[in-house]
Write an enzyme that holds these catalytic residues in place. Structure first.
Site, short mmCIF file in Angstrom:
data_model
loop_
_atom_site.label_atom_id
_atom_site.label_comp_id
_atom_site.label_asym_id
_atom_site.label_seq_id
_atom_site.Cartn_x
_atom_site.Cartn_y
_atom_site.Cartn_z
NE ARG A 223 37.99 -7.50 -25.45
CZ ARG A 223 37.82 -8.67 -24.87
NH1 ARG A 223 37.58 -8.74 -23.58
NH2 ARG A 223 37.85 -9.79 -25.57
CG ASP B 170 29.98 -17.73 -15.42
OD1 ASP B 170 28.98 -17.56 -14.72
OD2 ASP B 170 29.92 -18.15 -16.58
CG PHE C 252 26.46 -11.81 -21.48
CD1 PHE C 252 27.31 -12.90 -21.36
CD2 PHE C 252 26.79 -10.78 -22.33
CE1 PHE C 252 28.50 -12.95 -22.08
CE2 PHE C 252 27.98 -10.81 -23.05
CZ PHE C 252 28.83 -11.90 -22.93
CD GLU D 97 39.43 -13.93 -15.69
OE1 GLU D 97 39.83 -12.89 -16.23
OE2 GLU D 97 39.25 -15.00 -16.29
CG ASP D 98 36.97 -10.91 -17.15
OD1 ASP D 98 37.04 -12.03 -16.60
OD2 ASP D 98 36.83 -10.78 -18.39
#
Ligand code: 5GP
Length: 179
Positions: free
Chosen positions: A165, A103, A152, A99-100
């Site tokens: 991206r 959070d 963010f 996963e990136d």
């Protein structure tokens, strides 16, 4: 892409490349002599998975899932809708979920439980970024690239409205007020 002053490099491409090599070596050590299946969560993890896979000197196949989570804007509900399921059966396989960013942890813990129900031999989690201060459910990745502050970020697979991206660096994006 037009240059923008709203982006500030948080983690440069050289640091990312070096860390991805270390993570790949760790995974290769943990699964020595075995085959693994890398499961990427679309779309954000695609870039990380592509680099990580090439840093793991084992037989590694790929599969992908796509999900969308409800209620992200105001409050993450943890209810996740599956947009695309895996092509392969993972029962009895060594799975590394890729996963990136971790959070609140709600999305990944939902996916982890979904995959555990399918009885893989082993399930490990690899994330490039971890905003530990935002966690709402107790979840830790087995392989973490970088812990980052609550800002963010975009780039290296991560988007804002489908943009950025393809940035090579992880950058902090100054969002317009109210976003
Ligand atoms: P969680 O369920 O852990 O709160 O949500 C994780 C997901 O939220 C990530 O897969 C990613 O799509 C999104 N997300 C969380 N923080 C960021 C961020 O800083 N930038 C971007 N682009 N997406 C983020």
């Amino acid at each position: 892409m037009a240059p923008t002053t709203d982006l500030r490099v948080l983690i440069g491409r050289e640091r990312i490349a070096a860390r991805v090599q270390e993570l790949g070596a760790e995974i290769a050590r943990d699964f020595a002599g075995q085959e693994i299946l890398l499961v990427g969560i679309l779309k954000g993890a695609a870039v990380f998975l592509a680099d990580l896979a090439r840093a793991i000197p084992l037989h590694a196949s790929f599969d992908f899932m796509a999900v969308t989570s409800y209620g992200r804007k105001s409050q993450s509900s943890g209810v996740v809708r599956l947009l695309k399921d895996l092509n392969e059966d993972i029962a009895g396989k060594n799975v590394v979920l890729v996963e990136d960013i971790l959070d609140t942890g709600l999305t990944l813990s939902y996916i982890r439980d979904l995959l555990l129900d399918r009885q893989p031999a082993r399930l490990r989690i690899a994330v490039l970024l971890d905003k530990t201060s935002r966690r709402q459910v107790p979840l830790r990745a087995d392989y973490t690239g970088f812990e980052i502050p609550d800002e963010f970020v975009v780039g290296y697979g991560l988007d804002y409205a489908e943009k950025y991206r393809n940035l090579g660096d992880v950058c902090v994006l100054a969002l317009p007020p109210g976003k």
